[in-house]
Design an enzyme around this catalytic site. Structure first.
Site, PDB file in Angstrom:
ATOM      1  N   ASP A  50       0.871  -1.171   0.000  1.00 35.04           N
ATOM      2  CA  ASP A  50       0.000   0.000   0.000  1.00 35.04           C
ATOM      3  C   ASP A  50       0.909   1.223   0.000  1.00 35.04           C
ATOM      4  O   ASP A  50       1.658   1.450   0.966  1.00 35.04           O
ATOM      5  CB  ASP A  50      -0.877  -0.029   1.266  1.00 35.04           C
ATOM      6  N   TYR A  78     -10.210  14.975  -5.117  1.00 33.95           N
ATOM      7  CA  TYR A  78      -9.535  14.478  -6.325  1.00 33.95           C
ATOM      8  C   TYR A  78      -8.855  15.628  -7.066  1.00 33.95           C
ATOM      9  O   TYR A  78      -7.666  15.564  -7.393  1.00 33.95           O
ATOM     10  CB  TYR A  78     -10.535  13.744  -7.231  1.00 33.95           C
ATOM     11  N   SER A  86      -3.555  14.201 -13.646  1.00 28.75           N
ATOM     12  CA  SER A  86      -4.839  14.107 -14.350  1.00 28.75           C
ATOM     13  C   SER A  86      -5.129  15.474 -14.939  1.00 28.75           C
ATOM     14  O   SER A  86      -4.623  16.490 -14.454  1.00 28.75           O
ATOM     15  CB  SER A  86      -5.958  13.729 -13.373  1.00 28.75           C
ATOM     16  N   LYS A 106      -4.767  15.966  -7.354  1.00 28.57           N
ATOM     17  CA  LYS A 106      -4.078  15.901  -8.650  1.00 28.57           C
ATOM     18  C   LYS A 106      -3.344  17.216  -8.939  1.00 28.57           C
ATOM     19  O   LYS A 106      -2.246  17.213  -9.520  1.00 28.57           O
ATOM     20  CB  LYS A 106      -5.065  15.546  -9.768  1.00 28.57           C
TER      21      LYS A 106
END
Ligand SMILES: NC(=O)c1ccc[n+]([C@@H]2O[C@H](COP(=O)([O-])OP(=O)(O)OC[C@H]3O[C@@H](n4cnc5c(N)ncnc54)[C@H](O)[C@@H]3O)[C@@H](O)[C@H]2O)c1
Length: 247
Positions: free
Chosen positions: A68, A153, A140, A157
């Site tokens: 992980d 998110y 992204s 990013k």
């Protein structure tokens, strides 16, 4: 897709996180076809196993780690074992990350997404060669060019690209750093998206009228890592079929 000639030295090594699926697996297989030995890291043991079997079927060399990346102690131990198995690690693809739809606490998510990339990178540096080392993060278009519904998110990013710019400016004596920014990419986490109402609406606005494939992102990643990109440092490379220029 034919394999490009990026100037890699056969037998050099790469670590790829999230290599048990999607973009990470595609990068792992293309890297193996370029002659690189591959450290295949993922949370999911079955994914690690499948990617390793595919690399072996290509005649390549791989070492697997079920780790992980948000667990710093596990990351350090996995990097040490990978280096023992594969030798110096010239390249790092920081690719693992939770799906944008995951319901995560904001602070936890930033720690998982951005903190993990910082800890994998720092764990890697002692095993990187003195010259020619390079790191690419899977950022992204989200966060950097368009906002997403989930706050964490977009923030994560964008945060990753801030970290890349720091590395590019202050650590270039050790390695080059760049970010690849997928648009809508056809991986298991976006299964069924192209035929959903939202998917059809977005695809309509993408000038190339298709989703990206994991291999499209892998090719851009390997180019940025490779000697062919030896003067490219600190860039953000959208691989999105031109989607964001239509926004
Ligand atoms: N698919 C897209 O449209 C798209 C778009 C932009 C960015 N991305 C980014 O690309 C990267 C790869 O996504 P994908 O689409 O290939 O997804 P995927 O779900 O096919 O693969 C992701 C892999 O990462 C692994 N992983 C997740 N968290 C991990 C952790 N903490 N430690 C170790 N492994 C972990 C998963 O087990 C999985 O095998 C992600 O960072 C994602 O945010 C994807």
């Amino acid at each position: 897709m034919g394999d490009a000639h990026y100037g890699f030295t056969a037998g050099d090594s790469i670590v790829i996180t999230g290599a048990g699926s999607g973009i990470g697996r595609a990068t792992a297989l293309q890297a193996a076809r370029q002659g690189l030995s591959v450290g295949v890291w993922d949370l999911n043991p079955a994914g690690v196993d499948e990617t390793i079997q595919a690399i072996i079927a290509l005649g390549g060399t791989a070492h697997g780690e079920v780790a992980d990346v948000s667990d710093a102690a596990a990351v350090h131990a996995a990097m040490e074992r990978t280096a023992r198995a594969l030798g110096p690690i010239s390249f790092l693809h920081n690719n693992a990350g939770p799906p944008s739809t995951a319901q995560l606490d904001f602070g936890d998510a930033v720690r998982i997404c951005v903190g993990s990339v910082q800890s994998v990178t720092e764990a890697w540096v002692p095993y990187a060669p003195q010259s020619g080392a390079a790191m690419v993060v899977t950022a992204s278009v989200a966060g950097n060019l368009v906002g997403t519904a989930n706050a964490w998110y977009s923030a994560s990013k964008a945060g990753l690209m801030g970290y890349v710019r720091h590395l590019a400016a202050h650590r270039a004596g050790e390695f080059r750093s760049n970010g690849v920014a997928p648009g809508m990419t056809n991986t298991p986490r976006l299964a069924g998206f192209a035929t959903s109402e939202m998917g059809e609406r977005i695809l309509e606005r993408i000038p190339l009228h298709r989703m990206g494939e994991a291999d499209d992102i892998a090719a851009a990643t390997l180019f940025l890592l490779s000697p062919a990109a030896s003067y490219i440092n600190g860039v953000f490379l959208p691989v999105d079929g031109g989607w964001t220029v239509t926004q």
